[in-house]
Each structure stands twice: as C-alpha cells, then as structure tokens.
Scaffold this active site. Structure first.
Site, mmCIF file in Angstrom:
data_model
loop_
_atom_site.group_PDB
_atom_site.id
_atom_site.type_symbol
_atom_site.label_atom_id
_atom_site.label_comp_id
_atom_site.label_asym_id
_atom_site.label_seq_id
_atom_site.Cartn_x
_atom_site.Cartn_y
_atom_site.Cartn_z
ATOM 1 N N ARG A 39 0.834 -1.213 0.000
ATOM 2 C CA ARG A 39 0.000 0.000 0.000
ATOM 3 C C ARG A 39 0.864 1.257 0.000
ATOM 4 O O ARG A 39 0.536 2.256 -0.653
ATOM 5 C CB ARG A 39 -0.936 -0.025 1.214
ATOM 6 C CG ARG A 39 -1.925 1.113 1.178
ATOM 7 C CD ARG A 39 -3.130 0.867 2.073
ATOM 8 N NE ARG A 39 -4.240 1.667 1.593
ATOM 9 C CZ ARG A 39 -4.782 2.669 2.273
ATOM 10 N NH1 ARG A 39 -4.339 2.971 3.464
ATOM 11 N NH2 ARG A 39 -5.766 3.366 1.760
ATOM 12 N N THR A 237 -10.265 -11.089 2.106
ATOM 13 C CA THR A 237 -10.210 -12.541 1.913
ATOM 14 C C THR A 237 -9.896 -13.220 3.240
ATOM 15 O O THR A 237 -9.386 -12.593 4.163
ATOM 16 C CB THR A 237 -9.112 -12.932 0.898
ATOM 17 O OG1 THR A 237 -7.834 -12.538 1.431
ATOM 18 C CG2 THR A 237 -9.321 -12.247 -0.444
ATOM 19 N N ASP A 264 -15.052 -2.174 -4.948
ATOM 20 C CA ASP A 264 -14.836 -3.601 -5.227
ATOM 21 C C ASP A 264 -16.047 -4.154 -5.984
ATOM 22 O O ASP A 264 -15.912 -4.884 -6.962
ATOM 23 C CB ASP A 264 -14.656 -4.385 -3.907
ATOM 24 C CG ASP A 264 -13.444 -3.916 -3.107
ATOM 25 O OD1 ASP A 264 -12.332 -3.936 -3.657
ATOM 26 O OD2 ASP A 264 -13.608 -3.513 -1.934
HETATM 27 C C1 HEM Z 1 -9.394 0.660 -6.625
HETATM 28 C C2 HEM Z 1 -9.357 1.657 -5.771
HETATM 29 C C3 HEM Z 1 -8.853 1.455 -4.367
HETATM 30 C C4 HEM Z 1 -9.475 1.846 -3.240
HETATM 31 C C5 HEM Z 1 -10.761 2.635 -3.140
HETATM 32 C C6 HEM Z 1 -8.682 1.364 -2.130
HETATM 33 C C7 HEM Z 1 -8.993 1.569 -0.803
HETATM 34 C C8 HEM Z 1 -8.352 0.960 0.263
HETATM 35 C C9 HEM Z 1 -8.720 1.129 1.656
HETATM 36 C C10 HEM Z 1 -9.857 1.988 2.166
HETATM 37 C C11 HEM Z 1 -7.861 0.367 2.388
HETATM 38 C C12 HEM Z 1 -7.849 0.201 3.905
HETATM 39 C C13 HEM Z 1 -6.774 1.082 4.550
HETATM 40 C C14 HEM Z 1 -6.746 0.982 6.049
HETATM 41 O O1 HEM Z 1 -7.793 1.195 6.688
HETATM 42 O O2 HEM Z 1 -5.648 0.737 6.605
HETATM 43 C C15 HEM Z 1 -6.968 -0.287 1.470
HETATM 44 C C16 HEM Z 1 -5.998 -1.165 1.829
HETATM 45 C C17 HEM Z 1 -5.104 -1.722 0.948
HETATM 46 N N1 HEM Z 1 -4.991 -1.445 -0.405
HETATM 47 FE FE1 HEM Z 1 -6.314 -0.429 -1.511
HETATM 48 N N2 HEM Z 1 -7.599 0.706 -2.612
HETATM 49 C C18 HEM Z 1 -7.644 0.750 -3.984
HETATM 50 C C19 HEM Z 1 -6.705 0.252 -4.862
HETATM 51 C C20 HEM Z 1 -5.555 -0.409 -4.486
HETATM 52 C C21 HEM Z 1 -4.470 -0.757 -5.361
HETATM 53 C C22 HEM Z 1 -4.393 -0.386 -6.844
HETATM 54 C C23 HEM Z 1 -3.558 -1.425 -4.609
HETATM 55 C C24 HEM Z 1 -2.226 -2.008 -5.014
HETATM 56 C C25 HEM Z 1 -1.879 -2.326 -6.246
HETATM 57 C C26 HEM Z 1 -4.074 -1.500 -3.260
HETATM 58 C C27 HEM Z 1 -3.471 -2.142 -2.203
HETATM 59 C C28 HEM Z 1 -3.946 -2.164 -0.907
HETATM 60 C C29 HEM Z 1 -3.382 -3.008 0.153
HETATM 61 C C30 HEM Z 1 -2.252 -4.002 -0.005
HETATM 62 C C31 HEM Z 1 -4.111 -2.712 1.321
HETATM 63 C C32 HEM Z 1 -3.909 -3.323 2.710
HETATM 64 C C33 HEM Z 1 -2.979 -2.485 3.568
HETATM 65 C C34 HEM Z 1 -2.745 -3.079 4.944
HETATM 66 O O3 HEM Z 1 -3.128 -4.211 5.214
HETATM 67 O O4 HEM Z 1 -2.132 -2.364 5.762
HETATM 68 N N3 HEM Z 1 -5.269 -0.846 -3.217
HETATM 69 N N4 HEM Z 1 -7.285 0.105 0.176
#
Ligand code: HEM
Length: 311
Positions: A39, A237, A264
């Site tokens: 992230r 997941t 999603d």
């Molecule tokens: C499509 C639009 C996307 C939205 C709206 C979105 C939104 C979010 C949100 C709200 C979280 C939770 C953050 C938290 O509360 O700590 C998250 C986590 C995460 N996102 Fe996304 N995301 C998007 C796209 C992506 C993309 C393109 C990637 C990487 C290629 C990605 C990788 C991750 C990962 C790995 C986490 C987990 C982080 C953790 O466990 O600390 N996301 N995302």
C-alpha cells in the site's frame, strides 16, 4: 535475466539491490508486514497525474510519500508504520533511493506472499524534499488526497458511481485500462482495513477489534503457519497474507467479517469490468500475468530514472 545500462557503479548498485531484496524477503516473512508495504508503494505512485508532464510536479513513484504534507494526508493514514519498517533498510543501503526502496519492498512483498515475480526496473530519482510533494488538494477535478481513490461515496472527483470514480482516477488521471483496473484491484487479495486508519469498517486494532479472520490465532499465510503481525481490522479474503486470486472469489460468501467496498463491487457489476473479474476468478495464472504487468506500470508512474537496473 537482468541487464544493466547504468555505467560505472551500476554493477555495485545491482549487487546492493539484490542484497537488500534478500534482507527484505526475510524481514517480510518474519514480520508479516507485506500488505502495508504494497500500500505504501501504491500510494507513492498514486499521486501521478498524466495531465502534467514535469518531474516532480506530475507526482508518482518518486519517494515524496516519506515527506510532509504527503505522509499525513488522510488517504495515507497508517502508512507511517510502513515507512518506519523501511528506515533500517535505507540506513543499511543508503545508495538505494527512497523511491526505489519503496517499490522494491512492495514487489518483494507480492513475491514473499506467493504472488508473481514482477519484472521491476530500478534507478528512480528521489524528490528533493517536502517542497516537491503533491499537496493534499492539488489535483484538479479530484477533490482531496492528491487524487487517490475513495472506497465509498461521496467520491472526491464528483463521480455519481464507483465505476465512474475508478475510471476518473485510474484512466483519466493515471492512464490505466479497464483490464488493468481490475487486475490492480486484485491486490486487495492481501491486507486489511482498520477503523482507526481509513475508518471504512467497524473492525479496529488488536484482538478485541478483530474480525473472524484477523485474530492473533488466525492463519492467513500461504504456508499455513500462524503469525499475522498486529491483530485486528478486516480483510477482503480469509487468507489475506497469501497472494492468490481469492479476492475474485471470497466475496461470494457474503460474509460480514470480510470487506467489500463500492469500488470492489463495481468490478463485478459494471459490464465492462465484469469479464476481467470473472476471468481472474477462474484463472489464477491469467490474474498473475496481468497483475505483474499492471504492477510494473504502476511502479514506474511519474518516475525519473537514472540508468536502468533489473534484478
Ligand atoms: C481501486 C481503488 C482502491 C481503493 C478505493 C482502495 C482503498 C483501500 C482502503 C480503504 C484500504 C484500507 C486502509 C486501512 O484502513 O488501513 C486499502 C488497503 C489496501 N490497499 Fe487499496 N484501494 C484501492 C486500490 C488499491 C491498489 C491499486 C492497490 C495495489 C496495487 C491497493 C493495495 C492495498 C493493500 C495491499 C491494502 C492493505 C494495507 C494493509 O493491510 O495495511 N489498493 N485500500
């Protein structure tokens, strides 16, 4: 197979990158911190705006995320922890730029959790300092957070639907296709959201805030071992420390302990996104191949390279 076109000192740099990669793979395996590192890298890249040509104003994978005001932007809540994990590597390998280190750690995380090996390129130049950060509000037409996406309405770009929001952010601003949007979203096969960070779910820090799948006793790793880093939050997941194609399948269980945001849902309800979503649910190999290509593209958005090193 790696080529180095970076002239004198390039061989040394490649050796350092390879050594750093080895250290990172061991660290990620021990700490179970892959998701936050993925992230961190995506949010460094995600400030990129293809309508702007100059470096570093165009944003992107340039290391700006380690500086204020970018690190403290709302969308980056929680990512300081990921930055903290990487400081020891920057100290040990000072010649590797922050921009490269952040992207290297992300690619290593995907690999360490069982995902594809990504054909990454290194040699990124860092921004000079905080003055080169994209401000939280400075992406025309995208509201706050430098044009990073919102998980739920109201969408910062004013889009009426999640599909339109994804295309505004990923296509208009960053230059991705529908297929690449679906593949990249598959990164949510790993990781969690926290009440205290994005505030997008009711699940918070530690065991008392955890979902069914994020307790300290939960098993989420590919090798079946326990260990999840800090307990808490909710994941998309059940096996959220394993990079596979579960993201495209687990949502069907309609389980209140798993996440499923509007962005999603758009991937299997929008008629143009849906065929890719279905393909990746049925064919993990196809997902891995498309993900690896899209991830590489994401990792190079807005970057300025000096030389070219592949590992
Ligand atoms: C499509 C639009 C996307 C939205 C709206 C979105 C939104 C979010 C949100 C709200 C979280 C939770 C953050 C938290 O509360 O700590 C998250 C986590 C995460 N996102 Fe996304 N995301 C998007 C796209 C992506 C993309 C393109 C990637 C990487 C290629 C990605 C990788 C991750 C990962 C790995 C986490 C987990 C982080 C953790 O466990 O600390 N996301 N995302």
């Amino acid at each position: 197979m790696g080529n180095c076109f970076c002239g004198l000192g390039g061989g040394k740099k490649k050796k350092e990158l390879l050594q750093c990669k080895k250290d990172l793979l061991a660290f990620i395996d021990k700490e179970n911190c892959g998701p936050i590192l993925v992230r961190l890298a995506w949010h460094d890249s995600g400030t990129y705006d293809q309508r702007i040509s100059d470096f570093p104003q165009r944003g992107g994978a340039n290391g700006a995320i380690i500086h204020e005001p970018e690190m403290s932007m709302g969308a980056n809540n929680g990512l300081r922890k990921g930055f903290g994990y990487l400081k020891q590597f920057k100290e040990k390998y000072p010649t590797i730029s922050w921009a490269d280190l952040i992207q290297l750690a992300s690619a290593c995380s995907i690999e360490a959790m069982g995902g594809p090996k990504i054909n990454m390129r290194y040699g990124r130049v860092d921004v000079a300092g905080p003055q080169d950060c994209v401000g939280p509000k400075s992406r025309e037409g995208f509201g706050g957070n430098a044009g990073l996406p919102d998980a739920k309405p109201p969408f910062g770009c004013g889009a009426p639907t999640a599909s339109q929001h994804l295309r505004n952010v990923f296509t208009k601003k960053m230059g991705f296709t529908d297929q690449e949007i679906v593949a990249l979203s598959g990164a949510h096969t790993i990781g969690r959201a926290f009440k205290e960070r994005s505030g997008t779910c009711p699940f918070g820090y530690m065991d008392n805030g955890a979902s069914k799948y994020t307790k300290s006793t939960s098993v989420a790793r590919k090798d079946g071992k326990t260990g999840i880093g800090m307990a808490g939050g909710a994941a998309w997941t059940k096996n959220w420390l394993t990079f596979d194609n579960s993201y495209f399948k687990d949502y069907k269980a309609n389980d209140g302990d798993l996440l499923w945001f509007d962005t999603d849902k758009a991937l299997h309800t929008d008629p143009a996104f849906q065929p890719y979503f279905q393909k990746y649910a049925e064919d993990e190999k196809a997902f891995f191949a498309d993900y690896a290509k899209a991830h590489k593209k994401l990792s190079e958005l807005g970057s300025k390279f000096e030389g070219e090193i592949t590992l």
